[in-house]
Scaffold this active site. Sequence first.
Site, PDB file in Angstrom:
ATOM      1  N   THR B 103       4.760   5.679   5.117  1.00 39.07           N
ATOM      2  CA  THR B 103       3.418   5.672   4.555  1.00 39.07           C
ATOM      3  C   THR B 103       2.682   4.453   5.080  1.00 39.07           C
ATOM      4  O   THR B 103       3.011   3.323   4.716  1.00 39.07           O
ATOM      5  CB  THR B 103       3.467   5.635   3.017  1.00 39.07           C
ATOM      6  OG1 THR B 103       3.977   6.880   2.566  1.00 39.07           O
ATOM      7  CG2 THR B 103       2.077   5.419   2.433  1.00 39.07           C
ATOM      8  N   LYS B 178      -3.092  12.446   1.543  1.00 42.32           N
ATOM      9  CA  LYS B 178      -2.324  11.727   0.530  1.00 42.32           C
ATOM     10  C   LYS B 178      -3.253  10.932  -0.395  1.00 42.32           C
ATOM     11  O   LYS B 178      -3.037  10.861  -1.606  1.00 42.32           O
ATOM     12  CB  LYS B 178      -1.306  10.799   1.209  1.00 42.32           C
ATOM     13  CG  LYS B 178      -0.078  10.593   0.344  1.00 42.32           C
ATOM     14  CD  LYS B 178       0.994   9.744   0.943  1.00 42.32           C
ATOM     15  CE  LYS B 178       1.843   9.204  -0.204  1.00 42.32           C
ATOM     16  NZ  LYS B 178       2.929   8.344   0.229  1.00 42.32           N
ATOM     17  N   LYS B 246      -4.856   0.467  -4.984  1.00 45.90           N
ATOM     18  CA  LYS B 246      -5.205   0.383  -3.561  1.00 45.90           C
ATOM     19  C   LYS B 246      -5.568   1.777  -3.030  1.00 45.90           C
ATOM     20  O   LYS B 246      -6.546   1.928  -2.282  1.00 45.90           O
ATOM     21  CB  LYS B 246      -4.029  -0.188  -2.771  1.00 45.90           C
ATOM     22  CG  LYS B 246      -4.335  -0.456  -1.312  1.00 45.90           C
ATOM     23  CD  LYS B 246      -3.039  -0.619  -0.509  1.00 45.90           C
ATOM     24  CE  LYS B 246      -2.269   0.699  -0.481  1.00 45.90           C
ATOM     25  NZ  LYS B 246      -0.946   0.630   0.116  1.00 45.90           N
TER      26      LYS B 246
END
Lengths: 299, 299, 299, 299
Positions: B103, B178, B246
Amino acid sequence: MLFEEESIKMEIGFLGLGIMGKAMSINLLRHGFKVTVWNRTLSKCDEIVALGASVGETPAAVVKKCKYTIAMLSDPSAALSVVFDKDGVLEHINGKGYVDMSTVDANTSSKISEAIKAKGGYFLEAPVSGSKKPAEDGQLVILAAGEKALYEEALPAFDVLGKKSFFLGEVGNGAKMKLVVNMIMGSMMNAFSEGITLAERSGLSPGTLLDVLDLAAVSNAMFKMKGPAMLQNSYSPAFPLKHQQKDMRLALALGDENAVSMPVAAAANEAFKKARSLGLGDLDFSAVHETSKPLDHSS
Amino acid sequence: MLFEEESIKMEIGFLGLGIMGKAMSINLLRHGFKVTVWNRTLSKCDEIVALGASVGETPAAVVKKCKYTIAMLSDPSAALSVVFDKDGVLEHINGKGYVDMSTVDANTSSKISEAIKAKGGYFLEAPVSGSKKPAEDGQLVILAAGEKALYEEALPAFDVLGKKSFFLGEVGNGAKMKLVVNMIMGSMMNAFSEGITLAERSGLSPGTLLDVLDLAAVSNAMFKMKGPAMLQNSYSPAFPLKHQQKDMRLALALGDENAVSMPVAAAANEAFKKARSLGLGDLDFSAVHETSKPLDHSS
Amino acid sequence: MLFEEESIKMEIGFLGLGIMGKAMSINLLRHGFKVTVWNRTLSKCDEIVALGASVGETPAAVVKKCKYTIAMLSDPSAALSVVFDKDGVLEHINGKGYVDMSTVDANTSSKISEAIKAKGGYFLEAPVSGSKKPAEDGQLVILAAGEKALYEEALPAFDVLGKKSFFLGEVGNGAKMKLVVNMIMGSMMNAFSEGITLAERSGLSPGTLLDVLDLAAVSNAMFKMKGPAMLQNSYSPAFPLKHQQKDMRLALALGDENAVSMPVAAAANEAFKKARSLGLGDLDFSAVHETSKPLDHSS
Amino acid sequence: MLFEEESIKMEIGFLGLGIMGKAMSINLLRHGFKVTVWNRTLSKCDEIVALGASVGETPAAVVKKCKYTIAMLSDPSAALSVVFDKDGVLEHINGKGYVDMSTVDANTSSKISEAIKAKGGYFLEAPVSGSKKPAEDGQLVILAAGEKALYEEALPAFDVLGKKSFFLGEVGNGAKMKLVVNMIMGSMMNAFSEGITLAERSGLSPGTLLDVLDLAAVSNAMFKMKGPAMLQNSYSPAFPLKHQQKDMRLALALGDENAVSMPVAAAANEAFKKARSLGLGDLDFSAVHETSKPLDHSS
């Protein structure tokens, strides 16, 4: 136990044979309950009578005949009318039970509760989560509050009408629980709608987003049911937006009373209000999706 | 098809044997793939070798030996390091495939993609949804984007690693998808948290709220997993709040680029920021629940 | 004191003669400063020369001649260009002062600051609050940060250019202060706009609302200047909406870095983004008013 | 003209001699009006009588004697009491005027209005903007609505009591206008508070922020009055936070009725609710500043 024991299933009254009430009374009959029905338009009773029900001429007559009576009316004014009007529930409620499964506001519920208790009757509010299909399938969720003994008396009927019933304490708690659930639902619909628009505008396929969401930990039946139609800008009203917005408003008011700050619900409520201002109040509450879209230059 | 046909399962490289990478490489071995592994701390390879894997001395050595190589690194700097450092992926990538399942942010992904393509290699980003348990069970959701032919080449491996894989187009779309999913998840968590607090403060049992929600159309695995712990004020970090915040920030930035107004996500983001300001950033993202609570006079 | 004392007003360099720079350099000349100007299109210097200024052929030539040089460029790329290009500021900055009054981002400012210091020069950022009219009237507000001694050296010039100057500490603080002020301004504009729409839709005269506000403790010049035009749906761009939204975004990002939750600014930012999505980005930032309006069925 | 002409200033009734009423009645006397006062605690009339006023034994007696009567009561229940109780305003209102300057909700105002009109009287609601000091200085802003002829009759008195009066149409519009103004004020307070916290946490001096704001186009008396105390965490109640939040709630409800989406006001309202949940409801509404602060680890 409020009432004496009976070896056979007792006689239940049922007021209101709309979409919900019809499905519910049929379920009771199918499971062996003896049911006496009443409806403002009496001819609507015929189909239920053909399945074995008796008919009462007035709400008062139904209440008089039965140990307890269930009501499933369309709105607060209908709910008040069957109780307070001439030949209404109050006339024979002394020593009887009254279970109001209509969705009404807390004020209406309190008013009915107090009048029935003042006349020596027993009251239970029992709004449901679920609409036509779950009603037909006996898969409602029942949020009951008020007289505990009456709740226990009505449990055999609730077991037939719903997949689960809850007893939530004092009158008003059923309505409050429904507001909390609907508030969460309304915020989730906005989160979903914003995500769809973000995907679309960022060059992702919104259809693929639905597929990915369906495999994620947040997968839920509402996204699955509403998502594909939302991608088609299709908002056929299952739960009208103006009613959802009203529930958001009432939930925020409940938060105000209890000094609970709910910034996400407040933002969602403003989006629903925006949708109302765009004339979308009678569409499904998923039509809030329109508020997250940019100007369509082609229209 | 990028590569010539083979009658036997081809050799796959695998870089990174952390919690995720270890589980994934074991799954590949169990399903008959030949795997050559590399890890910065080489001793970590022993367990995998005992299950039948080969070892490469360097990322470059692994890439040279295999048709394509999968990477599962802990963060962007590790992802960049295995590619760009001495004896890194770039040295033998010409004509080979590289599948980065770490990721990382879009910038890191683009940087790696461009370097690999410039050297004559093929690149696929393939971040996953799901953590340790789904990795062990081969139940990840794979969000792939980049070189389509490499995606098809890697499908047999993806079928072993995940329950579903998606090909989303150009590099960057995996990361974006995502973000959209995590944004929806973050707003939902706030909706849930506000509802729990509203229930508690309105005299309803929050435990009953969880039961009712679980029977409603909005029922989902996240509410079920996180709810009971939230009622205990327990926020053991599965997905740290600072990372969720975030992702909300990055999703809002993506919306900013594309002129998408997202008031509910923005309100949710501010709640996560509030939680950070209260020192809760390292707890699970469900700790945002603390921000909706009134002052606890007992503390 | 960075420089030796002088009994006469010193020579000041001035780079950039756009709307702002022209007005500012004229003010300096009128108050007895000796000014050497430069502009990319040199012919623009003629009018200023007629008022007594000298001309430098290049930024480097201006810097070489003057104790310190003020720059007022249109954007970050112009600001970087006069410093780093051939014949730019850096060539003769050793021992000299450079005061950049352009509005640039913190990154640009830092880059220029570091380069100038590395060459032995002194740097001050000094963005201003106020546009054409205040520039002409010497009524700017100057937000300076960086080299304190240079600030004191430039004070006599600042006293001519502005009604007030502030020294805010390290480089970057000038830009940050401007962001904070513009964030407050953006939220206030939304509060104002929502109030106007609420008045209109509730049957009150929005013109009377403006009159009442003007007599209240919240009365301010922005409401007075923008209100009447907003009632006419007139949004002639004094400060373009897309720039205001950019400042809101940067202020929210500054809050993100410092874990400051700002739900009202976040809601205002989403409204500005909504306005951008409606194609209003190039109008005045008061055009956010359009987002609070209901559907106009007449259009 | 409702009443016959008079060459001398007419007799005015005045009910309620609290902080506001006392200051107002004194102003009327000073400007040559003949005033007959009444107060629930009659001894409070002495000071006013010493300045030349007459006293009425009951509200009814005052109304009977005067062409029109002004009321300035502390709250809705006091406002209702002087009208509807025995010896109340209604007894002699036929053909007379009644000007209620108390701040009451729209329902209370309507109830009083209807009762007075039913008895043949004339009604004007006239809530004011401004508190003790403006009352003493005759600098109130008067938001009148109801009977236009009575407004004109009362203008000479309004000219003494306030710096400006508005006639806003039908009864209810005075209260609505006040809500709109207070909503804007509440959102502005949040914008201000967020800016102060952002400045502090970003390493800027909040005191300098106040100075800069004071020179900007958004400069206003509220920021000037409240800012310095807010930097000291001092929130001595001029306008209690719980009242400000109530006005935000009522303004949002007004928006709800009229389908006006107000996301910034909604976010501000949630911040005020958060402040209430922290036990700050009785402090000044500027105490909402506490909600924007991070955890103070020193406390």
